[in-house]
Design an enzyme around this catalytic site. Structure first.
Site, mmCIF file in Angstrom:
data_model
loop_
_atom_site.group_PDB
_atom_site.id
_atom_site.type_symbol
_atom_site.label_atom_id
_atom_site.label_comp_id
_atom_site.label_asym_id
_atom_site.label_seq_id
_atom_site.Cartn_x
_atom_site.Cartn_y
_atom_site.Cartn_z
ATOM 1 N N ASN A 298 -10.549 122.118 41.789
ATOM 2 C CA ASN A 298 -11.772 122.319 42.743
ATOM 3 C C ASN A 298 -12.539 123.518 42.109
ATOM 4 O O ASN A 298 -12.125 124.314 41.565
ATOM 5 C CB ASN A 298 -11.058 122.975 44.158
ATOM 6 N N GLU A 376 -12.750 118.917 44.416
ATOM 7 C CA GLU A 376 -13.890 119.382 45.356
ATOM 8 C C GLU A 376 -14.623 120.001 44.249
ATOM 9 O O GLU A 376 -14.353 120.498 43.436
ATOM 10 C CB GLU A 376 -13.164 120.655 46.132
#
Ligand code: IFM
Length: 483
Positions: A298, A376
């Protein structure tokens, strides 16, 4: 950087979006769900923006069909969501609640029917409150409870979900939850945070084994780390040392045991005044060090650090991961976090797509050849709907364009990147910031809960459909049709 015309992705690249249970589901008291630490924390005065909470969130629990249809319209071929532990196993132990599992089965079936591959995260921060009351993540028992829960969900969904992620961002769960206390459960003790980090590692290892025992062998297991891209203000040895210490506390503390079977030795010395690490028991590192099928990363922004004397008196420095009272970094009081220069998102996070490239290269070195996913990436902006009903989030399109271009650049340099999950599918509950930060590519009217794709969603849909990145400027305005 290659120009847009040259940026094209392989046809099997996964184009997805990500969400998490507490941030979108709502329905917190339905079908046997009990409170998680985030229900308790968000209902505690002063903990979240305007006291906002996830009681209704964006009502995904009831609107999941509409949300899946939206993803299909956007041409996404994968969707990452998390399972709410207190919906499936309300006390954190014992038998599962069938109605809770049924919700996720319906969601998965809906996705599969639309040709969207589900990727399930087992833990995205909503620990059953009962487990927190019994000690929470600092208590090693929680790792065994997690393994039991992993087996339950793996057995229930393993026949139809191939992609699994044990934990999301254990750094946040440990350090924001137990050291700075800005996240649930809001405790502020550096030693507890280091204990929590170890239990989370153990939970990942035991959970991975439990999942594998419960599911068909074809399924894959990964973890999603918010590994920090740590840069230093200079090559002064004191700054380099500051960078290394933060890298240990942010990254090595998780990828060390998970990927290499050991904590960095330098982590032990740097944290000696906080803990003696005697909570690491014989066999733990072996249990944690499970071979992984993939690694999730992420990424939002890099960190810029220096030693305490590195800050000119008037230099702006960042509070986001700062070292003030209740620092999330136990033992790093003499390290300064500088503001990274450049344009910022609504979170105050500097936009720097080269950080994503550096992150991918770094993990290609840590785990050569391991499939990497960006689990992400995205940005919050102060989006508003214009009178004509359009949301012209041009900044987000530029953000996505630059970050995806750097993903492609890493791939061209040989890094094994297989997919990208945009954070987030739709605006949602942004933890302590409540509903004040909009990360979605789909706009949510918080009065009516109506969903409207922003310009960025349509830009991303085109990328997903064509495998190429349209030049951001001309496409952004006027907003094109989704189809
Ligand atoms: O909203 C969060 C998500 O839950 C975890 N990663 C960062 C996102 C943006 O802050």
């Amino acid at each position: 950087m290659p120009d847009s015309a040259q940026v094209s992705f392989p046809s099997d690249f996964l184009w997805g979006s990500a969400t998490s249970s507490y941030q979108i589901e709502g329905a917190v008291r339905e079908d046997g769900r009990t409170p998680s630490i985030w229900d308790t924390f968000s209902h505690t005065p002063g903990k979240t923006h305007n006291g906002e909470h996830g009681d209704t969130a964006v009502d995904h629990y009831h609107r999941y069909r509409e949300d899946v249809a939206l993803m299909a319209d956007l041409g996404l071929n994968t969707y990452r969501f998390s399972v709410a532990w207190p919906r499936v196993q309300p006390t954190g132990r014992g038998p599962a609640v069938q109605k809770g599992l049924d919700f996720y089965r319906r969601l998965v079936d809906e996705l599969l029917e639309k040709g969207i591959a589900p990727a399930v995260t087992l833990y995205h921060w909503d620990l059953p409150q009962e487990l927190e009351d019994a000690g929470g993540w600092p208590a090693r028992e929680t790792a065994y409870r997690f393994a039991e829960y992993a087996a339950i969900v793996g057995e229930a969904l393993g026949d139809r979900v191939e992609r699994w992620i044990t934990l999301n961002e254990p750094w946040c769960a440990a350090f924001l939850g137990y050291s700075s206390g800005v996240h649930a459960p809001g405790r502020t003790d550096g030693e507890l945070a280091l204990r929590a980090a170890h239990t989370l590692n153990l939970a990942h290892g035991l959970g991975t084994s439990a999942l594998r025992a419960a599911m068909p062998a074809r399924n894959t297991v990964a973890v999603a780390l918010n590994s920090h891209v740590v840069r230093t203000v200079s090559d002064d040895p004191r700054d380099l040392e500051a960078g290394r210490r933060i890298d240990d506390l942010a990254n090595g503390i998780f990828h060390g045991p998970m990927l290499h079977g050991a904590y960095p030795e330098t982590l032990f010395t740097a944290t000696a005044s906080v803990t003696d690490w005697s909570f690491v028991e014989e066999g733990d590192l072996k249990a944690i060090h499970q071979p992984l099928d993939a690694l999730g990363l992420n990424y939002y922004t890099p960190a810029l650090v220096g030693h305490a004397g590195s800050a000119p008196a008037d230099a702006p420095h960042s509070d986001a991961h700062g070292t003030g009272a209740h620092s999330p970094w136990p033992s790093a009081e003499d390290i300064v976090f500088h503001q990274v220069p450049g344009e910022q998102t609504a979170m105050g996070w500097t936009v720097d797509a080269t950080g994503l490239y550096d992150l991918l290269k770094r993990y290609d070195d840590e785990a050569p050849g391991l499939p990497l996913y960006i689990t992400e990436n995205g940005a919050a902006y102060d989006d508003r709907m214009d009178a004509d009903g359009q949301v012209r989030d041009h900044e987000r399109i530029a953000y996505l364009h630059s970050h995806l271009s750097h993903v492609r650049r890493a791939m061209a340099d040989g890094v094994n990147v297989r997919g990208y999950y945009l954070w987030s599918l739709m605006d949602n509950f942004e933890w302590a910031y409540g509903y004040s930060k909009r990360f979605g590519m789909v706009y949510v009217d918080y009065e009516t809960l109506e969903r409207t794709p922003k310009a960025s969603a349509l830009w991303y849909a085109q990328a997903a459909r064509t495998g190429t990145l349209a030049d951001p400027a001309p496409l952004a305005d006027p907003v094109p049709d989704a189809g």
